[in-house]
Design a protein around this motif. Structure first.
Motif, PDB file in Angstrom:
ATOM      1  N   TRP A 107       0.860  -1.178   0.000  1.00 30.98           N
ATOM      2  CA  TRP A 107       0.000   0.000   0.000  1.00 30.98           C
ATOM      3  C   TRP A 107       0.901   1.234   0.000  1.00 30.98           C
ATOM      4  N   PRO A 108       0.729   2.168  -0.973  1.00 27.43           N
ATOM      5  CA  PRO A 108       1.571   3.355  -1.069  1.00 27.43           C
ATOM      6  C   PRO A 108       0.926   4.570  -0.388  1.00 27.43           C
ATOM      7  N   PHE A 109       1.725   5.292   0.397  1.00 26.16           N
ATOM      8  CA  PHE A 109       1.246   6.483   1.099  1.00 26.16           C
ATOM      9  C   PHE A 109       2.109   7.683   0.750  1.00 26.16           C
ATOM     10  N   ASP A 110       1.457   8.806   0.443  1.00 22.10           N
ATOM     11  CA  ASP A 110       2.163  10.054   0.162  1.00 22.10           C
ATOM     12  C   ASP A 110       2.664  10.621   1.485  1.00 22.10           C
ATOM     13  N   LEU A 111       3.966  10.816   1.600  1.00 20.45           N
ATOM     14  CA  LEU A 111       4.550  11.319   2.846  1.00 20.45           C
ATOM     15  C   LEU A 111       4.094  12.739   3.164  1.00 20.45           C
ATOM     16  N   ARG A 112       3.726  13.504   2.149  1.00 22.81           N
ATOM     17  CA  ARG A 112       3.317  14.902   2.374  1.00 22.81           C
ATOM     18  C   ARG A 112       1.927  15.005   2.973  1.00 22.81           C
ATOM     19  N   THR A 113       1.062  14.020   2.696  1.00 23.69           N
ATOM     20  CA  THR A 113      -0.329  14.099   3.148  1.00 23.69           C
ATOM     21  C   THR A 113      -0.744  12.937   4.046  1.00 23.69           C
ATOM     22  N   GLY A 114      -0.045  11.819   3.966  1.00 25.58           N
ATOM     23  CA  GLY A 114      -0.417  10.615   4.695  1.00 25.58           C
ATOM     24  C   GLY A 114      -1.491   9.798   4.011  1.00 25.58           C
ATOM     25  N   VAL A 115      -1.977  10.261   2.867  1.00 21.87           N
ATOM     26  CA  VAL A 115      -3.078   9.613   2.168  1.00 21.87           C
ATOM     27  C   VAL A 115      -2.549   8.502   1.261  1.00 21.87           C
ATOM     28  N   CYS A 116      -3.266   7.392   1.226  1.00 21.47           N
ATOM     29  CA  CYS A 116      -2.935   6.283   0.336  1.00 21.47           C
ATOM     30  C   CYS A 116      -3.132   6.736  -1.111  1.00 21.47           C
ATOM     31  N   VAL A 117      -2.186   6.411  -1.957  1.00 18.96           N
ATOM     32  CA  VAL A 117      -2.232   6.821  -3.359  1.00 18.96           C
ATOM     33  C   VAL A 117      -3.432   6.204  -4.076  1.00 18.96           C
ATOM     34  N   HIS A 118      -3.853   5.002  -3.693  1.00 17.59           N
ATOM     35  CA  HIS A 118      -4.937   4.301  -4.382  1.00 17.59           C
ATOM     36  C   HIS A 118      -6.329   4.594  -3.813  1.00 17.59           C
ATOM     37  N   SER A 119      -6.408   5.113  -2.590  1.00 20.44           N
ATOM     38  CA  SER A 119      -7.711   5.386  -1.980  1.00 20.44           C
ATOM     39  C   SER A 119      -7.560   6.440  -0.895  1.00 20.44           C
ATOM     40  N   SER A 120      -8.277   7.525  -1.046  1.00 23.02           N
ATOM     41  CA  SER A 120      -8.198   8.592  -0.040  1.00 23.02           C
ATOM     42  C   SER A 120      -8.830   8.172   1.287  1.00 23.02           C
ATOM     43  N   GLN A 121      -9.512   7.025   1.299  1.00 23.89           N
ATOM     44  CA  GLN A 121     -10.114   6.530   2.535  1.00 23.89           C
ATOM     45  C   GLN A 121      -9.059   6.002   3.506  1.00 23.89           C
ATOM     46  N   ALA A 122      -7.912   5.576   2.984  1.00 18.79           N
ATOM     47  CA  ALA A 122      -6.840   5.043   3.826  1.00 18.79           C
ATOM     48  C   ALA A 122      -5.779   6.121   4.018  1.00 18.79           C
ATOM     49  N   ARG A 123      -5.358   6.286   5.262  1.00 23.42           N
ATOM     50  CA  ARG A 123      -4.338   7.304   5.536  1.00 23.42           C
ATOM     51  C   ARG A 123      -3.603   6.968   6.814  1.00 23.42           C
ATOM     52  N   VAL A 124      -2.423   7.559   6.948  1.00 19.31           N
ATOM     53  CA  VAL A 124      -1.657   7.501   8.182  1.00 19.31           C
ATOM     54  C   VAL A 124      -1.492   8.925   8.689  1.00 19.31           C
ATOM     55  N   ARG A 125      -1.376   9.054   9.984  1.00 19.48           N
ATOM     56  CA  ARG A 125      -1.230  10.382  10.567  1.00 19.48           C
ATOM     57  C   ARG A 125       0.192  10.892  10.360  1.00 19.48           C
ATOM     58  N   GLY A 126       0.286  12.123   9.920  1.00 18.85           N
ATOM     59  CA  GLY A 126       1.567  12.787   9.752  1.00 18.85           C
ATOM     60  C   GLY A 126       1.695  13.915  10.755  1.00 18.85           C
ATOM     61  N   TYR A 127       2.921  14.296  11.045  1.00 21.18           N
ATOM     62  CA  TYR A 127       3.196  15.330  12.040  1.00 21.18           C
ATOM     63  C   TYR A 127       4.116  16.381  11.450  1.00 21.18           C
ATOM     64  N   PRO A 128       3.899  17.656  11.785  1.00 19.84           N
ATOM     65  CA  PRO A 128       4.824  18.691  11.326  1.00 19.84           C
ATOM     66  C   PRO A 128       6.237  18.381  11.809  1.00 19.84           C
ATOM     67  N   ALA A 129       7.185  18.467  10.901  1.00 16.51           N
ATOM     68  CA  ALA A 129       8.577  18.149  11.232  1.00 16.51           C
ATOM     69  C   ALA A 129       9.497  19.155  10.562  1.00 16.51           C
ATOM     70  N   ASP A 130      10.679  19.302  11.149  1.00 19.08           N
ATOM     71  CA  ASP A 130      11.646  20.279  10.659  1.00 19.08           C
ATOM     72  C   ASP A 130      13.051  19.778  10.983  1.00 19.08           C
ATOM     73  N   ILE A 131      14.021  20.291  10.264  1.00 24.39           N
ATOM     74  CA  ILE A 131      15.422  20.001  10.548  1.00 24.39           C
ATOM     75  C   ILE A 131      16.028  21.246  11.192  1.00 24.39           C
ATOM     76  N   ARG A 132      16.571  21.055  12.401  1.00 21.41           N
ATOM     77  CA  ARG A 132      17.214  22.155  13.135  1.00 21.41           C
ATOM     78  C   ARG A 132      18.444  21.624  13.855  1.00 21.41           C
ATOM     79  N   ASP A 133      19.546  22.307  13.692  1.00 19.70           N
ATOM     80  CA  ASP A 133      20.770  21.955  14.429  1.00 19.70           C
ATOM     81  C   ASP A 133      21.094  20.465  14.352  1.00 19.70           C
ATOM     82  N   ASP A 134      21.052  19.908  13.140  1.00 21.51           N
ATOM     83  CA  ASP A 134      21.386  18.500  12.907  1.00 21.51           C
ATOM     84  C   ASP A 134      20.480  17.521  13.659  1.00 21.51           C
ATOM     85  N   MET A 135      19.250  17.944  13.925  1.00 15.87           N
ATOM     86  CA  MET A 135      18.245  17.105  14.584  1.00 15.87           C
ATOM     87  C   MET A 135      16.936  17.197  13.812  1.00 15.87           C
ATOM     88  N   VAL A 136      16.132  16.139  13.916  1.00 15.14           N
ATOM     89  CA  VAL A 136      14.754  16.183  13.432  1.00 15.14           C
ATOM     90  C   VAL A 136      13.891  16.613  14.605  1.00 15.14           C
TER      91      VAL A 136
END
Length: 106
Positions: free
Chosen positions: A69-98
């Motif tokens: 099952w393929p999921f778009d990392l930008r949205t968490g939505v499954c490429v084949h069905s918008s009904q399936a998704r994973v939760r994503g969280y705002p993330a950033d790179i700062r001072d060599d850390m995520v």
């Protein structure tokens, strides 16, 4: 909760996923190198519980290693069905850390 440090960049697999357990949550961190971007999603595939951090990544899409099952990392939505998704969280790179905000949905 504001952004908090999650994992050092040097521990992240470039152009792939890295599993992180943080405060009781199982997360998948994806560090893409062109351009440098980071994405944090829940590690569990909603289909059958596959380990998304172990999936292949191409064009901002992670494919679950269990049943493909393929999921778009930008949205968490499954490429084949918008009904399936994973939760994503705002993330950033700062001072060599995520850094991640686990109280917000990305």
């Amino acid at each position: 909760m504001p952004f908090e440090p999650l994992i050092a960049l040097c521990r992240c697999r470039v152009n792939g996923g890295t599993f992180v357990e943080h405060n009781g949550r199982e997360l998948a961190v994806f560090l893409l190198n062109t351009p440098p971007e980071v994405f944090v999603i829940d590690n569990t595939c909603p289909h059958a519980g596959g380990n998304l951090s172990g999936g292949e990544v191409a064009d901002h899409v992670v494919t679950c290693p269990w049943h493909s099952w393929p999921f778009d990392l930008r949205t968490g939505v499954c490429v084949h069905s918008s009904q399936a998704r994973v939760r994503g969280y705002p993330a950033d790179i700062r001072d060599d850390m995520v850094w991640v905000d686990l109280d917000s949905e990305g």
